[in-house]
Design a protein around this motif. Structure first.
Motif, short mmCIF file in Angstrom:
data_model
loop_
_atom_site.label_atom_id
_atom_site.label_comp_id
_atom_site.label_asym_id
_atom_site.label_seq_id
_atom_site.Cartn_x
_atom_site.Cartn_y
_atom_site.Cartn_z
N UNK A 1 0.87 -1.26 -0.27
CA UNK A 1 -0.09 -0.04 0.03
C UNK A 1 1.13 1.20 -0.12
N UNK A 2 2.16 1.31 0.16
CA UNK A 2 2.96 2.41 0.28
C UNK A 2 3.11 2.71 -1.27
N UNK A 3 3.02 4.18 -1.30
CA UNK A 3 2.96 4.83 -2.87
C UNK A 3 4.28 4.59 -3.44
N UNK A 4 5.43 4.90 -2.66
CA UNK A 4 6.95 4.87 -3.07
C UNK A 4 7.08 3.39 -3.63
N UNK A 5 6.57 2.21 -2.76
CA UNK A 5 7.10 0.92 -3.39
C UNK A 5 5.95 0.55 -4.38
N UNK A 6 4.89 1.09 -4.59
CA UNK A 6 4.03 0.91 -5.56
C UNK A 6 4.61 1.45 -6.89
N UNK A 7 5.24 2.59 -6.69
CA UNK A 7 5.89 3.27 -7.91
C UNK A 7 7.06 2.41 -8.43
N UNK A 8 7.66 1.80 -7.59
CA UNK A 8 9.02 1.19 -7.72
C UNK A 8 8.52 -0.27 -8.37
N UNK A 9 7.56 -0.72 -8.06
CA UNK A 9 6.90 -2.02 -8.58
C UNK A 9 6.32 -1.83 -9.87
N UNK B 1 9.12 -1.83 -12.46
CA UNK B 1 9.81 -3.26 -12.73
C UNK B 1 8.78 -4.07 -13.61
N UNK B 2 7.50 -3.75 -13.45
CA UNK B 2 6.68 -4.38 -14.32
C UNK B 2 6.86 -3.95 -15.59
N UNK B 3 6.92 -2.40 -15.72
CA UNK B 3 6.93 -1.99 -17.08
C UNK B 3 8.21 -2.54 -17.82
N UNK B 4 9.32 -2.76 -17.27
CA UNK B 4 10.70 -3.07 -17.69
C UNK B 4 10.47 -4.48 -18.03
#
Length: 213
Positions: free
Chosen positions: A135-143, A146-149
């Motif tokens: 639920x952390x916005x910073x971690x969601x942005x990182x994930x 990764x999914x995009x890459x």
């Protein structure tokens, strides 16, 4: 408006009009379009029926691939090595072992190299599970990054894979040759058995070289 002024509208049927075929198509052109479309579909299906006549394969099973003219074929994947991580002596030993295999194995075979799309399914499933629990916005942005890459790599990048094709005139001979090649290449470049779906993908790419999986 009087009732006498109202006149019923009578729509003549096709049989009452007695129009010719030419005038009928001019009046109702959509019938002609449907007829042309039907011809195109029939012509396309007629071309597809020639495919079994051109392809050299008759059937594919988990054990082997049945070919025309009484031959049977099997496909193994050759496991490559990172040459940059090997020493000169290691590379020389593997080349000598491969040469010894070619001297001892005289049956019909060939090595084929194909470019397959990069498979990142396991990595994507891992990050998708992480995304569901975060639920952390910073971690969601990182994930999401990764999914995009991973999606980009799977869509744009290909891996060079090598396969060994062996042929025989009977299933028993093919089984003996399969054991021989697995044993002969165990020390140099080990072979990996393939699933039926993987074999179908290989045959599809060899028959449709301008297509992608």
């Amino acid at each position: 408006m009087n009732k006498e002024e109202i006149k019923p509208i009578i729509v003549p049927s096709y049989t009452e009009e007695k129009v010719s075929k030419k005038n009928f198509l001019k009046k109702y052109p959509f019938f002609l379009k449907n007829k042309k479309a039907k011809k195109k579909v029939e012509r396309k299906s007629h071309v597809l029926r020639k495919t079994p006549m051109i392809m050299p394969f008759i059937d594919i099973t988990d054990e082997c691939i049945v070919m025309k003219k009484g031959y049977f074929m099997e496909i193994f994947q050759i496991m490559p090595h990172d040459l940059h991580s090997l020493t000169d002596n290691d590379i020389t030993i593997k080349l000598l072992e491969k040469a010894r295999f070619y001297r001892s194995f005289s049956s019909q075979h060939k090595v084929v190299g194909l470019n397959f799309p990069a498979n990142t399914e396991k990595q994507r499933l891992y990050w998708e599970r992480k995304k569901e629990k975060t639920t952390d916005p910073l971690r969601l942005r990182f994930i999401n990054r990764k999914l995009f890459e991973l999606e980009f790599l799977e869509r744009e990048r290909t891996n060079r894979e090598f396969f060994l094709f062996i042929y025989a005139k009977s299933t028993q001979t093919l089984e003996d040759e399969k054991k021989q090649v697995v044993r002969g290449m165990r020390q140099s470049f080990p072979l990996q058995a393939l699933t039926k779906e993987k074999k179908q993908d290989i045959l599809f790419m060899m028959s449709n070289q301008n297509s992608k999986l």
